[in-house]
Enzyme design. Structure first.
Site, PDB file in Angstrom:
ATOM      1  N   ASN A   1       0.857  -1.180   0.000  1.00 27.62           N
ATOM      2  CA  ASN A   1       0.000   0.000   0.000  1.00 27.62           C
ATOM      3  C   ASN A   1       0.891   1.227   0.000  1.00 27.62           C
ATOM      4  OD1 ASN A   1      -2.286   1.603   0.118  1.00 27.62           O
ATOM      5  ND2 ASN A   1      -2.796   1.114   2.245  1.00 27.62           N
TER       6      ASN A   1
ATOM      7  N   HIS B   1       1.220   5.442   1.263  1.00 28.33           N
ATOM      8  CA  HIS B   1       0.718   6.447   2.205  1.00 28.33           C
ATOM      9  C   HIS B   1       1.343   7.792   1.839  1.00 28.33           C
ATOM     10  CE1 HIS B   1      -0.809   8.307   5.775  1.00 28.33           C
ATOM     11  NE2 HIS B   1       0.412   8.637   6.177  1.00 28.33           N
TER      12      HIS B   1
END
Length: 207
Positions: A112, A114
């Protein structure tokens, strides 16, 4: 010498899918070493799914409201993703936290991004929090997902300077641009080279 099959990517999205588009564009080149085999979403009618449709990539939707509990949703999402036999699962603007069953099946292979330099400014307001704190640089982080909030082992980071005239929107746009490039480059490396995680350190290459 045998040709290595491209790594199989399942990408999960919740919105416009700009990171997904960057991965679709990169994977059109056989030398990239990975291809998107499915795109999933937590809601219907979003541009991310339309991008996948245009590219001829199978799609699926698993909305939390369709299930009797968050655990049942997580199990259904897990089973659906597993059917596509992914080597890496990419959360590309996916706005739901995956659960215990998902991480139990794919743990160590889910990445992921961020929009901040982890471990600083976790959560959903990274650019705004960085601006409010007065930092001179922020950036984006690619990490391997664990059961925390933006706490997993770090794969890569990119630095973005904070300009005097920045507001949250202008800063976030520059972060997103740098984030896309970082994501494409490093997912490709994960696919081509493999990776290991030891004591939170992510290293490219297989043992």
């Amino acid at each position: 010498m045998p040709t290595r099959d491209p790594a199989r990517l399942v990408v999960l999205v919740s919105g416009s899918g700009t990171n997904l588009q960057a991965l679709l564009d990169a994977s059109a080149d056989p030398s990239y070493g990975a291809r998107v085999v499915a795109v999933g979403a937590d809601r219907d009618g979003i541009e991310g799914l339309t991008r996948a449709d245009r590219a001829g990539v199978p799609t699926f939707v698993r909305e939390v409201a369709q299930f009797s509990s968050r655990e049942h949703w997580d199990r259904a999402l897990t089973d659906t993703v597993a059917a596509f036999e992914p080597d890496v699962v990419v959360l590309a603007g996916f706005m739901k936290l995956v659960g215990e069953e998902f991480l139990g099946r794919f743990g160590g292979r889910v990445v992921n991004t961020h929009p901040a330099l982890c471990p600083s400014f976790p959560g959903t307001n990274g650019p705004a929090d960085a601006l409010a704190y007065g930092v001179k640089v922020t950036g984006a982080t690619l990490f391997v997902v664990d059961d925390g909030i933006d706490t997993g082992p770090i794969v890569a980071q990119v630095v973005v300077p904070v300009e005097e005239a920045d507001d949250v929107e202008t800063l976030h746009e520059r972060i997103k641009s740098a984030e896309r490039a970082m994501l494409v480059e490093n997912v490709g490396r994960l696919a081509r080279e493999g990776f290991t995680i030891t004591d939170r350190k992510v290293r490219f290459g297989s043992d």
